[in-house]
Design a protein around this motif. Structure first.
Motif, short mmCIF file in Angstrom:
data_model
loop_
_atom_site.label_atom_id
_atom_site.label_comp_id
_atom_site.label_asym_id
_atom_site.label_seq_id
_atom_site.Cartn_x
_atom_site.Cartn_y
_atom_site.Cartn_z
N GLY A 68 9.13 -0.72 -1.40
CA GLY A 68 10.32 -0.04 -1.89
C GLY A 68 10.30 0.20 -3.38
O GLY A 68 10.99 1.11 -3.88
N ALA A 69 9.51 -0.58 -4.10
CA ALA A 69 9.42 -0.43 -5.56
C ALA A 69 8.30 0.52 -5.98
O ALA A 69 8.13 0.80 -7.16
N GLU A 70 7.54 1.03 -5.00
CA GLU A 70 6.42 1.92 -5.29
C GLU A 70 6.79 3.38 -5.02
O GLU A 70 7.63 3.66 -4.18
N ASP A 71 6.12 4.27 -5.70
CA ASP A 71 6.29 5.70 -5.47
C ASP A 71 5.12 6.18 -4.62
O ASP A 71 3.99 6.29 -5.10
N LEU A 72 5.40 6.46 -3.35
CA LEU A 72 4.36 6.87 -2.41
C LEU A 72 4.37 8.37 -2.15
O LEU A 72 3.64 8.87 -1.30
N ALA A 73 5.19 9.08 -2.91
CA ALA A 73 5.38 10.52 -2.66
C ALA A 73 4.08 11.31 -2.79
O ALA A 73 3.89 12.33 -2.12
N GLY A 74 3.18 10.85 -3.64
CA GLY A 74 1.94 11.59 -3.86
C GLY A 74 0.88 11.37 -2.80
O GLY A 74 -0.18 12.02 -2.85
N LEU A 75 1.13 10.47 -1.86
CA LEU A 75 0.14 10.16 -0.83
C LEU A 75 0.38 10.99 0.42
O LEU A 75 1.51 11.31 0.76
N ARG A 76 -0.72 11.32 1.10
CA ARG A 76 -0.59 11.93 2.42
C ARG A 76 0.07 10.92 3.36
O ARG A 76 -0.01 9.71 3.13
N TYR A 77 0.70 11.43 4.42
CA TYR A 77 1.44 10.53 5.29
C TYR A 77 0.53 9.47 5.90
O TYR A 77 0.89 8.29 5.97
N ARG A 78 -0.65 9.85 6.34
CA ARG A 78 -1.58 8.88 6.92
C ARG A 78 -1.97 7.82 5.90
O ARG A 78 -2.16 6.65 6.25
N ASP A 79 -2.08 8.22 4.61
CA ASP A 79 -2.43 7.26 3.56
C ASP A 79 -1.27 6.32 3.26
O ASP A 79 -1.48 5.17 2.88
N ARG A 80 -0.04 6.81 3.43
CA ARG A 80 1.12 5.94 3.26
C ARG A 80 1.13 4.84 4.32
O ARG A 80 1.41 3.67 4.02
N VAL A 81 0.83 5.23 5.55
CA VAL A 81 0.79 4.25 6.64
C VAL A 81 -0.30 3.23 6.37
O VAL A 81 -0.08 2.01 6.49
N ALA A 82 -1.49 3.70 6.02
CA ALA A 82 -2.61 2.78 5.75
C ALA A 82 -2.27 1.85 4.59
O ALA A 82 -2.58 0.65 4.64
N HIS A 83 -1.64 2.40 3.56
CA HIS A 83 -1.26 1.58 2.40
C HIS A 83 -0.25 0.51 2.79
O HIS A 83 -0.33 -0.63 2.32
N ALA A 84 0.70 0.86 3.65
CA ALA A 84 1.70 -0.11 4.08
C ALA A 84 1.06 -1.24 4.88
O ALA A 84 1.38 -2.42 4.67
N VAL A 85 0.17 -0.90 5.79
CA VAL A 85 -0.52 -1.93 6.58
C VAL A 85 -1.35 -2.82 5.67
O VAL A 85 -1.35 -4.05 5.79
N ARG A 86 -2.05 -2.20 4.75
CA ARG A 86 -2.88 -2.97 3.82
C ARG A 86 -2.01 -3.90 2.96
O ARG A 86 -2.37 -5.07 2.75
N THR A 87 -0.88 -3.39 2.49
CA THR A 87 0.03 -4.22 1.69
C THR A 87 0.48 -5.44 2.47
O THR A 87 0.50 -6.56 1.96
N ARG A 88 0.83 -5.23 3.74
CA ARG A 88 1.30 -6.34 4.58
C ARG A 88 0.22 -7.38 4.76
O ARG A 88 0.50 -8.60 4.72
N ILE A 89 -1.01 -6.96 4.94
CA ILE A 89 -2.10 -7.91 5.15
C ILE A 89 -2.45 -8.64 3.86
O ILE A 89 -2.70 -9.85 3.87
N VAL A 90 -2.45 -7.93 2.74
CA VAL A 90 -2.74 -8.57 1.45
C VAL A 90 -1.72 -9.66 1.15
O VAL A 90 -2.06 -10.74 0.64
N LEU A 91 -0.46 -9.41 1.48
CA LEU A 91 0.58 -10.42 1.26
C LEU A 91 0.32 -11.67 2.09
O LEU A 91 0.68 -12.78 1.68
N ALA A 92 -0.29 -11.49 3.25
CA ALA A 92 -0.56 -12.63 4.13
C ALA A 92 -1.82 -13.39 3.74
O ALA A 92 -2.06 -14.49 4.26
N ASP A 93 -2.61 -12.82 2.83
CA ASP A 93 -3.92 -13.40 2.52
C ASP A 93 -3.81 -14.80 1.95
O ASP A 93 -4.69 -15.64 2.17
N GLU A 94 -2.74 -15.08 1.22
CA GLU A 94 -2.59 -16.41 0.63
C GLU A 94 -2.34 -17.49 1.68
O GLU A 94 -2.51 -18.68 1.40
N ASN A 95 -1.95 -17.08 2.87
CA ASN A 95 -1.73 -18.02 3.97
C ASN A 95 -2.52 -17.59 5.21
O ASN A 95 -2.00 -17.57 6.32
#
Length: 227
Positions: A68-95
């Protein structure tokens, strides 16, 4: 999420790598925090299972805050989805080990429904953040497909030893590409005079399916008139 629940989750994460999301880990978390057992049980009636689900939802919420704090407007829709999934996994990496233990827990038949709902919740959170406006059967298909993409990518990530998980991100890109191919096939079918007529019946039935209206429930959605 209340402070009490967060304290129990944080305390449990110290024990889950060794004891899994188990009653042993739950009791250890209670002991470590000094929270009265009755209050802990009130917060998590099923003990470790509810604790694991709360841990998963907490990372969903963290993902939402970050995206919600990021500006994803410049990304293609498929790249937004991939970025969201990647963000979720990176957050889980510490656990990571706690996630692995969670996958094991929710693979058990008795908890499989809980695991499915948790995956659906993550997919729904991602599509909601990305501004999905679908109201019909696409609301369901998007979340079902993304649940599969997310879960398969997490499984790959858990076994990935590559630097900065580059093989996981390549795997994710391939899964997103598979989804895009499927969408292109659907578009071709709808544009084909012959195939579109063959699909007229199924499409008429599917057109009556609507997204949930109101608070989330176990089996969301309803059957309604076309609109």
């Amino acid at each position: 999420m209340t402070d009490l629940k967060n304290r129990l989750i944080d305390a449990a994460l110290m024990h889950v790598p060794f004891d899994g999301w188990s009653e042993t880990a739950f009791r250890a978390a209670i002991a470590d925090t000094g929270i009265p057992p009755a209050e802990a049980r009130a917060a998590f009636p099923r003990g470790a299972v509810d604790l694991a689900l709360a841990f998963h939802r907490r990372d969903d919420a963290r993902m939402g805050e970050q995206l919600g704090a990021e500006d994803l407007a410049g990304l293609r829709y498929r790249d937004r989805v991939a970025h969201a999934v990647r963000t979720r996994i990176v957050l889980a990496d510490e656990n990571r080990e706690a996630v692995r233990r969670g996958m094991t827990l929710f693979a058990l038949p008795i908890h499989a429904a809980d695991g499915t709902r948790a995956l659906w919740g993550t997919a729904d959170a991602i599509w909601t953040i990305l501004g999905d406006t679908s109201e019909d059967v696409n609301w369901y298909s998007k979340r079902a497909i993304l649940s599969g993409v997310y879960s398969s990518t997490v499984l790959y990530w858990l076994g990935d030893q590559s630097e900065e998980h580059r093989e996981t991100w390549a795997f994710l890109d391939r899964r997103i590409e598979d989804v895009m191919r499927f969408e292109k096939v659907k578009a071709r079918i709808n544009k084909s005079p012959v195939l579109s007529r063959l699909m007229a019946g199924p499409n008429m039935v599917l057109s009556r399916i609507r997204k949930p209206s109101g608070p989330p429930i176990d089996l969301p959605g309803y059957w309604g008139p076309r609109g």
